[in-house]
Scaffold this motif. Structure first.
Motif, short mmCIF file in Angstrom:
data_model
loop_
_atom_site.label_atom_id
_atom_site.label_comp_id
_atom_site.label_asym_id
_atom_site.label_seq_id
_atom_site.Cartn_x
_atom_site.Cartn_y
_atom_site.Cartn_z
N LEU A 291 -14.76 18.31 42.55
CA LEU A 291 -14.44 19.48 41.91
C LEU A 291 -13.28 20.14 42.33
CD1 LEU A 291 -15.25 21.98 40.09
CD2 LEU A 291 -16.58 22.79 42.19
N GLY A 292 -12.63 19.69 43.55
CA GLY A 292 -11.36 20.15 44.12
C GLY A 292 -10.26 19.21 43.27
N ASP A 293 -10.45 18.13 43.15
CA ASP A 293 -9.54 17.34 42.43
C ASP A 293 -9.34 17.82 40.81
OD1 ASP A 293 -9.66 15.39 44.60
OD2 ASP A 293 -11.13 14.10 43.50
N VAL A 294 -10.39 18.42 40.36
CA VAL A 294 -10.47 18.86 39.03
C VAL A 294 -9.42 20.10 38.86
CG1 VAL A 294 -11.62 19.82 37.10
CG2 VAL A 294 -12.33 17.84 37.96
N ALA A 295 -9.76 20.88 40.13
CA ALA A 295 -9.07 22.20 40.19
C ALA A 295 -7.48 21.90 40.46
CB ALA A 295 -9.51 22.95 41.47
N ARG A 296 -7.24 21.12 41.14
CA ARG A 296 -5.83 20.62 41.07
C ARG A 296 -5.09 20.06 40.08
NH1 ARG A 296 -4.82 16.60 44.41
NH2 ARG A 296 -7.03 16.01 44.98
N ALA A 297 -6.01 19.19 39.47
CA ALA A 297 -5.48 18.78 38.06
C ALA A 297 -5.11 19.84 37.19
CB ALA A 297 -6.42 17.61 37.50
N LYS A 298 -6.04 20.79 37.02
CA LYS A 298 -6.07 21.78 36.05
C LYS A 298 -4.66 22.95 36.65
CE LYS A 298 -9.15 21.58 32.65
NZ LYS A 298 -8.82 21.82 31.39
N GLY A 299 -4.66 22.85 38.01
CA GLY A 299 -3.52 23.86 38.44
C GLY A 299 -4.24 25.04 39.43
N MET A 300 -4.22 24.80 40.70
CA MET A 300 -4.90 25.59 41.55
C MET A 300 -4.81 27.13 41.27
SD MET A 300 -7.50 24.78 43.72
CE MET A 300 -7.33 23.44 44.86
N ALA A 301 -3.33 27.56 41.03
CA ALA A 301 -3.00 28.67 40.93
C ALA A 301 -3.64 29.41 39.53
CB ALA A 301 -1.63 28.84 40.76
N GLU A 302 -3.71 28.79 38.38
CA GLU A 302 -4.37 29.01 37.51
C GLU A 302 -5.81 29.25 37.60
OE1 GLU A 302 -4.86 30.43 33.48
OE2 GLU A 302 -3.07 30.14 34.67
N ILE A 303 -6.52 28.31 38.47
CA ILE A 303 -7.95 28.26 38.78
C ILE A 303 -8.34 29.54 39.36
CG2 ILE A 303 -9.83 27.14 39.90
CD1 ILE A 303 -8.72 26.14 36.97
N ALA A 304 -7.41 29.88 40.55
CA ALA A 304 -7.69 30.84 41.35
C ALA A 304 -7.49 32.23 40.56
CB ALA A 304 -6.25 30.97 42.57
N LYS A 305 -6.56 32.23 39.54
CA LYS A 305 -6.33 33.43 38.79
C LYS A 305 -7.62 33.60 37.89
CE LYS A 305 -3.33 35.28 34.91
NZ LYS A 305 -2.17 34.81 34.20
N LYS A 306 -8.29 32.47 37.37
CA LYS A 306 -9.44 32.84 36.35
C LYS A 306 -10.49 33.07 37.06
CE LYS A 306 -8.04 29.87 32.67
NZ LYS A 306 -8.41 28.46 31.92
N THR A 307 -10.60 32.76 38.52
CA THR A 307 -11.83 32.87 39.42
C THR A 307 -11.84 34.25 39.95
OG1 THR A 307 -11.04 31.52 41.25
CG2 THR A 307 -12.41 30.39 39.81
N GLY A 308 -10.68 34.69 40.12
CA GLY A 308 -10.49 35.94 40.97
C GLY A 308 -10.32 35.63 42.44
N LEU A 309 -10.36 34.50 43.14
CA LEU A 309 -10.03 34.19 44.51
C LEU A 309 -8.58 33.70 44.61
CD1 LEU A 309 -12.95 31.48 44.29
CD2 LEU A 309 -12.83 33.80 45.37
N GLY A 310 -8.35 34.09 45.95
CA GLY A 310 -6.76 33.84 46.28
C GLY A 310 -6.78 32.46 46.43
N ARG A 311 -5.73 31.94 45.93
CA ARG A 311 -5.19 30.44 45.79
C ARG A 311 -5.50 29.70 47.31
NH1 ARG A 311 -0.50 27.23 46.34
NH2 ARG A 311 0.48 28.98 47.24
N GLU A 312 -5.22 30.41 48.40
CA GLU A 312 -5.74 29.78 49.77
C GLU A 312 -7.04 29.75 49.93
OE1 GLU A 312 -3.52 28.18 52.09
OE2 GLU A 312 -2.18 28.52 50.44
N SER A 313 -7.83 30.99 49.58
CA SER A 313 -9.15 30.92 49.65
C SER A 313 -9.87 29.66 48.92
CB SER A 313 -9.81 32.09 49.13
OG SER A 313 -9.38 33.12 50.12
N LEU A 314 -9.35 29.51 47.67
CA LEU A 314 -9.70 28.36 46.74
C LEU A 314 -9.59 27.02 47.60
CD1 LEU A 314 -11.06 28.03 44.11
CD2 LEU A 314 -9.00 28.01 43.07
N TYR A 315 -8.45 26.79 48.25
CA TYR A 315 -8.13 25.58 48.78
C TYR A 315 -9.27 25.29 50.01
CZ TYR A 315 -3.88 24.10 46.69
OH TYR A 315 -2.69 23.54 45.89
N LYS A 316 -9.46 26.36 50.48
CA LYS A 316 -10.23 26.40 51.77
C LYS A 316 -11.74 26.32 51.37
CE LYS A 316 -8.04 29.34 54.93
NZ LYS A 316 -7.80 30.69 55.56
#
Length: 96
Positions: free
Chosen positions: A41-66
């Motif tokens: 799931l982390g691989d997929v989020a990175r492939a889609k763009g972590m910043a974009e996924i963070a924006k769509k989920t409402g989570l901070g990028r760093e929180s998402l990485y963690k």
């Protein structure tokens, strides 16, 4: 003698379409170790763009990485939000 360069394999570099992403997540979800799916799931989020996924989920990028790093134990709500952000949902079927 020539020098050989070896690079780490990064699945995110090959997850370039939605079909590939779905098949990758399905395959990893079948593994008995839940860490395999969470890493995927982390691989997929990175492939889609972590910043974009963070924006769509409402989570901070760093929180998402963690939340998606190996060894993390993300909440179900986080997993569900990331799946929705990447355009995937979990379905169930009865097995005999």
């Amino acid at each position: 003698m020539s020098k050989v360069t070896v690079r780490d394999f990064d699945p995110a570099n090959y997850l370039d379409n939605d079909e590939m992403i779905v098949e990758y997540l399905k395959a990893t979800a079948e593994d008995p170790d839940p860490e395999v799916f969470l890493e995927a799931l982390g691989d997929v989020a990175r492939a889609k763009g972590m910043a974009e996924i963070a924006k769509k989920t409402g989570l901070g990028r760093e929180s998402l990485y963690k939340a998606l790093r190996p060894g993390a134990h993300p909440r179900y709500e986080t997993i569900k939000a990331v799946l929705k952000a990447v355009g995937v949902e979990i379905t169930f079927k009865q097995v005999s």
